[in-house]
Design an enzyme around this catalytic site. Structure first.
Site, PDB file in Angstrom:
ATOM      1  N   ASP A  76     -10.586   4.166  -1.133  1.00  0.00           N
ATOM      2  CA  ASP A  76     -11.241   3.157  -0.297  1.00  0.00           C
ATOM      3  C   ASP A  76     -12.768   3.147  -0.436  1.00  0.00           C
ATOM      4  O   ASP A  76     -13.403   4.190  -0.510  1.00  0.00           O
ATOM      5  CB  ASP A  76     -10.914   3.401   1.174  1.00  0.00           C
ATOM      6  N   ASP A 101       0.837  -1.203   0.000  1.00  0.00           N
ATOM      7  CA  ASP A 101       0.000   0.000   0.000  1.00  0.00           C
ATOM      8  C   ASP A 101       0.874   1.256   0.000  1.00  0.00           C
ATOM      9  O   ASP A 101       1.650   1.484   0.922  1.00  0.00           O
ATOM     10  CB  ASP A 101      -0.881  -0.066   1.266  1.00  0.00           C
TER      11      ASP A 101
HETATM   12  C1  GAL Z   1      -5.518   2.330   2.802  1.00  0.00           C
HETATM   13  C2  GAL Z   1      -6.004   1.169   1.966  1.00  0.00           C
HETATM   14  C3  GAL Z   1      -6.950   0.359   2.800  1.00  0.00           C
HETATM   15  C4  GAL Z   1      -6.224  -0.136   4.020  1.00  0.00           C
HETATM   16  C5  GAL Z   1      -5.624   1.035   4.786  1.00  0.00           C
HETATM   17  C6  GAL Z   1      -4.744   0.565   5.917  1.00  0.00           C
HETATM   18  O1  GAL Z   1      -4.641   3.094   2.071  1.00  0.00           O
HETATM   19  O2  GAL Z   1      -6.614   1.662   0.822  1.00  0.00           O
HETATM   20  O3  GAL Z   1      -7.473  -0.712   2.046  1.00  0.00           O
HETATM   21  O4  GAL Z   1      -5.241  -1.047   3.634  1.00  0.00           O
HETATM   22  O5  GAL Z   1      -4.855   1.850   3.949  1.00  0.00           O
HETATM   23  O6  GAL Z   1      -4.216   1.616   6.642  1.00  0.00           O
END
Ligand code: GAL
Length: 763
Positions: free
Chosen positions: A577, A513
């Site tokens: 998200d 990520d």
């Molecule tokens: C976001 C991601 C989510 C989750 C989150 C964790 O950037 O899109 O799915 O993984 O971080 O902090």
């Protein structure tokens, strides 16, 4: 009646009809100023706001020229609190400051004093909390309301007040994002009454659906009196199913329970709960839709489910459990198992080492006392993984940063106990929150660079074993930046060590990520910079002898679908998200068009994880806010899109509806179809969209979606889908043949719902 008497009576009635509170509100939705960064001194009422810029609320700061993708920022607003607000109020329970929704965490100050954080009020004189953004509560969509007693020393009645909000964004869009009214007003009787029927979903009991609704009076003084009306009617048929009206009387701090039952139906029913307060004012209204089951009961005879093709890399460890439903015990046989692959005939688990490159047809048989089923699954030993979209569970949408080893193991156990594994669900993935927090004083890595884990995950190798023992695969999460989105240690500069740790722990899947990599990559318009960290981890993963499915998560930047495969990914997120609202779900799902051509075996577009069941992004969960029809749309659309399917709920609280939704083999077979074509919208007419995808058996799967607010009757012009003659149609959710159809096929579709069909035609 004598005029005098009539007038007095009118006056008395008027008196009773008056709402308890004056109803006047001070709007807080304009006039804000903004500054990125963090400085507790910015809470001071007398701050000279040099360098602060006007900002709109209700819109993320990135949409207003601020690029920052993670971290702190402050908002400030001056407003007058009129004395009459508290004088005209009868209840005098408190002043309600609502700053709408916050992405992702907030600490709120009034006149230089802390009021609270993440929607929790703090007492006067409480000290700033530098860790306010580490609470697990903040995400997402939780309204931030702070209620202060009218005599609270932080309030300046009849004067100018200064509100300062310290915000921390984890990822995605940041800031005061609106969503709820932003205002200051005295609380009224509706604020003191809790009527949340959706908190406790309908239960399936035999042929009935039962329901319990709790009415709670949160006041310490006021007596709740009124009438509650409940009305329900079928969404497709319009048929009434319930009409009730009852008197309610709830003492301060007490509650009243209302129960009812309706027969199960093959449609959702919309229930309206309307509470009229004896004192008058605006009635409280809640709407809820009842669930209905479409997936037929699993048969007792065996049925082999899941993908018809598996990709694995020669020489690497192999683990796969044959997904098969049917009454246990089942007995498995496999002909054509190559090399040292071994089958456990009782569980269907196949383990060993992937044979040299080649395609190996595995002829599988599953039998029990009621019969047997056979299927050939091609094991393709070669460089490619994830020849069908990965299916499994991920901790994020349920637990957020509150995830720990036991929660993950409980999910794995449920996969087996509730039979999800029998329908092809097999990855069990931890998301963010397992490393040492980046700002902790504790060492983040061992002297040799190996990543350390936090107390919630004491032993990753043990966790890997516990998941593998269930015949399931183990997934993990990291960031190419120094920190993950949740503020835990990322892989930056330690990619090789981390890949080696994952291999040692038995990891089978990595979600990588972007998060804080923005602090490393300065130019987000450079494709090379966007790709660099992903290529780097890909190289590291290729050095270890495990099949680690590589999931790129960077929200679609730089049209990742055009290069994600070249960067080594088997899947890539195409969006920011998701959350459990129709707004988000439909905005994401129905926008997956430009990327369609880039999906195929081994390379998938990922529109984000499923938001069905109990979700919450933190320790306190709630049932998905999607209606049952919206959830049918979710699963149908994601399957048509050949999307990775990652369940994002607390599996230990899996209810009958969610289990039924997640175990429809004919729907899942669309997702897992080996041709790997992603559906595209073929017809768009008013609120109707028809999305279709070709299947490997020559058939065509198509979903007729109703994006409108009322039930729709629609005739699908089969010729527009390229279907000639009279194809046989099958209803996939109901698993029922509809017979041949020609010309225009009529369907009736619930609001936000879907009819998912398959047309068979000769090749
Ligand atoms: C976001 C991601 C989510 C989750 C989150 C964790 O950037 O899109 O799915 O993984 O971080 O902090």
């Amino acid at each position: 009646m004598v005029p005098f008497l009539r007038r007095s009576l009118q006056a008395i009635l008027l008196l009773f009809a008056l709402p308890l509170a004056s109803g006047e509100a001070v709007r807080l939705d304009g006039g804000w100023t903004f500054k990125p960064g963090d400085n507790p001194a910015w809470a001071a009422p007398s701050l000279a706001e040099g360098g602060w810029k006007p900002i709109k609320v209700g819109l993320a700061w990135q949409k207003q020229g601020y690029e920052q993708l993670q971290g702190h920022a402050w908002y400030r607003l001056s407003f007058t609190l009129p004395e009459r607000l508290r004088q005209d109020d009868r209840l005098k329970e408190g002043l309600r400051l609502s700053i709408g929704q916050v992405a992702d965490f907030d600490e709120c100050y009034l006149n230089g004093q802390r009021v609270g954080a993440n929607g929790q009020v703090a007492p006067p004189d409480s000290a700033p909390d530098p860790d306010f953004w580490k609470a697990d509560e903040g995400l997402p969509g939780r309204p931030r309301v702070y209620v202060l007693r009218p005599d609270d020393p932080r309030l300046r009645w009849g004067q100018v007040n200064v509100l300062a909000v310290r915000v921390y964004m984890v990822s995605g869009w940041g800031g005061l994002t609106g969503g709820e009214p932003m205002e200051a007003r005295m609380i009224d009787h509706a604020d003191l009454t809790s009527l949340e029927p959706a908190r406790e979903p309908f239960a399936f009991e035999g042929a009935r659906l039962t329901k319990r609704v709790l009415l709670t009076n949160r006041s310490s003084r006021w007596q709740l009196r009124g009438t509650l009306e409940i009305q329900g009617a079928g969404l497709l048929s319009g048929q009434p199913v319930l009409a009730r009206r009852l008197q309610v009387r709830v003492a301060p701090g007490g509650h009243q329970e209302v129960r009812f039952a309706i027969p199960q139906r093959e449609e959702a029913c919309r229930f309206t709960y309307r509470l009229r307060f004896q004192e008058g004012g605006v009635p409280m209204e809640r709407i809820e839709e009842s669930p209905y089951l479409l997936t037929p009961k699993t048969r007792r005879a065996p049925r082999i489910n899941g993908p018809q093709v598996l990709g694995a890399r020669p020489g690497n460890p192999f683990l796969w459990t044959i997904p098969a439903s049917g009454q246990r015990p089942l007995r498995f046989k496999v002909q054509g198992l190559p090399g040292d692959l071994r089958l456990d005939p009782a569980s269907g688990m196949i383990e060993g080492t992937t044979p040299p490159a080649g395609t190996y047809p595995l002829r599988i048989q599953a039998s029990n006392a009621h019969g047997s089923d056979t299927r050939t699954v091609d094991l393709v030993a070669g460089p490619r993984l994830a020849l069908t979209p990965p299916m499994g569970w991920n901790s994020w949408n349920a637990w957020g940063l509150a995830v720990d080893e036991e929660k993950v193991v409980a999910s794995a156990r449920t996969f087996v106990e509730k039979g999800l594994r029998d329908h092809g669900w097999n990855y069990v993935n931890i998301d963010d929150g397992w490393e040492i927090p980046e700002n902790s004083a504790a060492p983040k890595r061992e002297a040799d660079g190996r990543i350390r884990v936090n107390g919630k995950f004491p032993d990753m190798a043990r966790l890997g074993r516990r998941i593998h023992e269930q015949g399931l695969r183990f997934g993990i999460y990291s960031s190419p930046g120094p920190a993950t989105c949740g503020g835990y240690t990322g892989s930056y500069g330690f990619e090789a060590q981390d890949a080696a740790s994952y291999a040692a722990w038995g990891v089978d899947y990595l979600k990588y990520d972007w998060c804080s990599y923005s602090t490393v990559a300065k130019n987000l318009t450079s494709l090379e910079e966007l790709q660099k960290p992903y290529r780097k981890m890909d190289q590291a993963l290729r050095q270890v002898n495990r099949d680690i499915v590589y999931s790129l998560c960077q929200y679609g930047m730089g049209d990742v679908w055009t290069w994600g495969e070249a960067a080594g990914g088997q899947l890539w997120r195409t969006t920011y998200d998701i959350d459990d609202t129709w707004k988000k779900l439909s905005a994401i799902g129905f926008a997956q068009t430009a990327n369609a051509a880039y999906a195929g075996p081994g390379h998938w577009n990922d529109p984000d994880m499923l938001v069905v069941g109990w979700v919450g992004w933190g320790p306190s969960l709630h049932p998905s806010r999607l209606t049952p029809d919206e959830q049918y749309t979710h699963l149908s659309l994601w399957s048509l899109l050949a999307a990775p399917l990652l369940i994002g709920c607390d599996l230990t609280r899996l209810d009958a509806f969610t289990l039924n939704l997640l175990t429809n083999d004919e729907v899942l077979a669309v997702d897992q179809d080996r041709l790997g074509r992603q559906a595209t919208p073929v017809i768009q007419e008013g609120s109707i969209q028809v999305w279709a995808r070709e299947l490997s058996d020559g058939g065509l799967a198509f979903g007729v979606f109703n994006l409108g607010e009322t039930a729709a009757t629609y005739r699908v012009d089969l010729a527009k889908l390229g279907l000639q003659g009279s194809p046989q149609l099958r209803d996939l959710w109901r698993q029922k043949d509809l017979g041949p159809s020609a010309g225009a096929h009529p369907v009736r579709v619930a609001p936000h719902g879907v009819v998912l069909l398959k047309a068979s035609r000769a090749r």
